[in-house]
Design an enzyme around this catalytic site. Sequence first.
Site, mmCIF file in Angstrom:
data_model
loop_
_atom_site.group_PDB
_atom_site.id
_atom_site.type_symbol
_atom_site.label_atom_id
_atom_site.label_comp_id
_atom_site.label_asym_id
_atom_site.label_seq_id
_atom_site.Cartn_x
_atom_site.Cartn_y
_atom_site.Cartn_z
ATOM 1 N N SER A 50 -91.889 72.981 -77.357
ATOM 2 C CA SER A 50 -92.397 71.833 -76.606
ATOM 3 C C SER A 50 -93.721 71.376 -77.198
ATOM 4 C CB SER A 50 -92.597 72.206 -75.137
ATOM 5 O OG SER A 50 -93.643 73.158 -75.014
ATOM 6 N N ASP A 82 -88.600 69.969 -78.212
ATOM 7 C CA ASP A 82 -88.212 69.706 -76.832
ATOM 8 C C ASP A 82 -89.142 68.652 -76.231
ATOM 9 O OD1 ASP A 82 -86.904 70.021 -74.379
ATOM 10 O OD2 ASP A 82 -88.193 71.686 -73.757
ATOM 11 N N HIS A 83 -88.585 67.589 -75.695
ATOM 12 C CA HIS A 83 -89.340 66.537 -75.011
ATOM 13 C C HIS A 83 -90.445 65.911 -75.868
ATOM 14 C CE1 HIS A 83 -87.523 66.565 -71.056
ATOM 15 N NE2 HIS A 83 -87.535 67.884 -71.065
ATOM 16 N N GLU A 134 -82.386 60.866 -74.171
ATOM 17 C CA GLU A 134 -82.268 61.174 -72.741
ATOM 18 C C GLU A 134 -82.091 59.891 -71.931
ATOM 19 O OE1 GLU A 134 -84.406 63.567 -69.028
ATOM 20 O OE2 GLU A 134 -85.127 63.866 -71.072
ATOM 21 N N ASN A 256 -80.703 74.121 -71.760
ATOM 22 C CA ASN A 256 -82.097 74.505 -71.985
ATOM 23 C C ASN A 256 -82.540 75.565 -70.979
ATOM 24 O OD1 ASN A 256 -81.911 72.381 -73.772
ATOM 25 N ND2 ASN A 256 -83.812 71.411 -73.107
ATOM 26 N N THR A 259 -87.932 78.453 -67.994
ATOM 27 C CA THR A 259 -88.549 79.123 -66.845
ATOM 28 C C THR A 259 -88.084 80.569 -66.702
ATOM 29 O OG1 THR A 259 -88.850 77.045 -65.640
ATOM 30 C CG2 THR A 259 -88.813 79.060 -64.332
#
Length: 311
Positions: A50, A82-83, A134, A256, A259
């Site tokens: 990220s 990621d993102h 996305e 994904n 967490t």
Amino acid sequence: MALVTTTEMFEKAYTGGYAIGAFNVNNMEIVQGITEAAGELRSPLILQVSAGARKYANHTYLTKLVEAALIENDIPIALHLDHGDDFEICKACIDGGFTSVMIDGSNHSFKENIEITRRVVDYAHERGVVVEGELGKLAGVEDDVNVSAEDASYTHPDEVEEFVSRTNVDSLAIAIGTSHGAYKFKPGHNPVLRFDILDEITKRIPEFPIVLHGASSVSQEYVKIIQENGGNLSDAIGIPEEMLRRAAKSAVCKINIDTDLRLAMTAGIRQVLFKNPAIFDPREYLKVGRSNIKDVVAHKIVNVLGSDGKA
């Protein structure tokens, strides 16, 4: 083995009825735990970074850790951003050796999302890198991604054909009820994934790889350990694993998971330090966290993703 793109991974996953785990990495122990599990189970793997991870650990350190993992584990590994929220971070990762990037234009209008995604796709494809786009907005908090429940929205199936055709994107992250972070749902709320939306999207873009973000299950075992050792994670709730397994058997080729890794690492560290307050050697508690990471990833590969033996 050199880094690979996700193209062949997704083709095999789509036809084989399984998904590839995309696990977020932030340090050496996390990389080791993930890749050791995948290596032993012969699973293809996506290691994803990220923007927050790049700020924390530095792009160079992270890519060199992944290079070490490739030496130690003979499995196909893709390195994914990621993102990515703008062209510049995607460009930096493409130029810096990543084989896959995500451009998250979901905060923009549909038209602007297409424009920024297409720009990244054009740059990436010229350099042999694949791109994830996305549509829809997931609620929750993860690093710099913060979307309230009020601002979240499901993916509209009637937009996916135009988005995919106009951007030439390689995979599509959709919003069907997953959520970022450990507090995905309120206590008493039954998590529900909108498989009707997924099915309709699959009809609109058949054989196209779909991605689920925010798909950690928030292991109550690790939540309990954290709580018992000085933590405060009451009401942390995730996505039921049986729902994720169902998704993995469909058009969802990438799931994904972040967490769950954070919880596993934190549970191990807290457990050691709470019970042994005299310990000050980081290796003593980090190796327990690393072992927990390995256990979580192995469980996901076998029981959720179904990707064991597919390398």
